[in-house]
Design an enzyme around this catalytic site. Sequence first.
Site, PDB file in Angstrom:
ATOM      1  N   ALA A 106       0.811  -1.218   0.000  1.00  0.00           N
ATOM      2  CA  ALA A 106       0.000   0.000   0.000  1.00  0.00           C
ATOM      3  C   ALA A 106       0.844   1.268   0.000  1.00  0.00           C
ATOM      4  O   ALA A 106       0.363   2.334  -0.342  1.00  0.00           O
ATOM      5  CB  ALA A 106      -0.929   0.004   1.215  1.00  0.00           C
ATOM      6  N   LYS A 107       2.104   1.150   0.434  1.00  0.00           N
ATOM      7  CA  LYS A 107       3.052   2.275   0.458  1.00  0.00           C
ATOM      8  C   LYS A 107       2.453   3.513   1.114  1.00  0.00           C
ATOM      9  O   LYS A 107       2.569   4.631   0.609  1.00  0.00           O
ATOM     10  CB  LYS A 107       3.549   2.595  -0.961  1.00  0.00           C
ATOM     11  N   ARG A 108       1.855   3.320   2.272  1.00  0.00           N
ATOM     12  CA  ARG A 108       1.238   4.438   2.980  1.00  0.00           C
ATOM     13  C   ARG A 108       2.294   5.261   3.709  1.00  0.00           C
ATOM     14  O   ARG A 108       3.303   4.743   4.181  1.00  0.00           O
ATOM     15  CB  ARG A 108       0.198   3.927   3.973  1.00  0.00           C
TER      16      ARG A 108
END
Length: 290
Positions: A109-111
């Site tokens: 998700a690379k949040r």
Amino acid sequence: MTDAPRLPGPQDSSTAPFGARLRRAMDARGPLCVGIDPHASLLADWGLNDDVAGLARFTRTVVEALGDSVAVFKPQSAFFERFGSRGLAVLETAVAEARERGALVVMDAKRGDIGSTMAAYAATYLDPASPLFSDAVTVSPFLGYGSLRPAVDLARENGCGLFTLALTSNPEGQEVQRALRVDGSTVAATMLGHLAAENAGAEPLGSFGAVVGATLGDLSSFDLSINGPLLAPGIGAQGATPADLPGVFGDAVHNVLPSVSRGVLRHGPDTSALRAAVDRFTGEVRTALA
């Protein structure tokens, strides 16, 4: 293909930290992560429509074919989010079914954000009460490593892991990741140092990993010995091969989790072909790391 050992399902997620569970999964099933990336073009190659029904069929086929044998799945959240709530429902089902089959799930998700927003992102993927609860999640540290603290704390509390972007394979990443700080160190080296501190004393493997591209060539100028896993995208369609791994990761190579997406998924929807592709990549990785 021989039956792979079944690993603990979600009900066992709190019995050991993510790093220990990942090491066990890699030793038992092989050090390979398979991405679940339902690109529109890949759905078409499978003879599926670019709609929720096609998404669900694609995802179910991958999980059913490989969930009992692959160590880690890495679903790319964006390809599910683009269908709105119905796409997220497919993702929720995939995460639950993959974990029931004994595979670990790293949500790609690379949040990255600050304060209460980062805390909400963390709860989405790292709180057992969430329908998207995963074993680990990818995060972006480029608002400052300290901005990740809510995710770090929740991951530690719930036996989960993080994979922090450090040295990514996309060329644009260099302008940030290899930029020099006032003290002369690169941003990437600073992130790796933070992760090493998080993993200090962890056995057999820390739970706080880095994303380091397998396509980057010699990385001996960076200290990759963070006592945590190194998620290495780039094997297969992006051009890297398992044989490249020792040259890229050096002494840290035994903590590498190579990630393959299209190199496996292009063999679907034939389930036997998907399994054969995983067997081939797993064998090549094991040979390279021997």
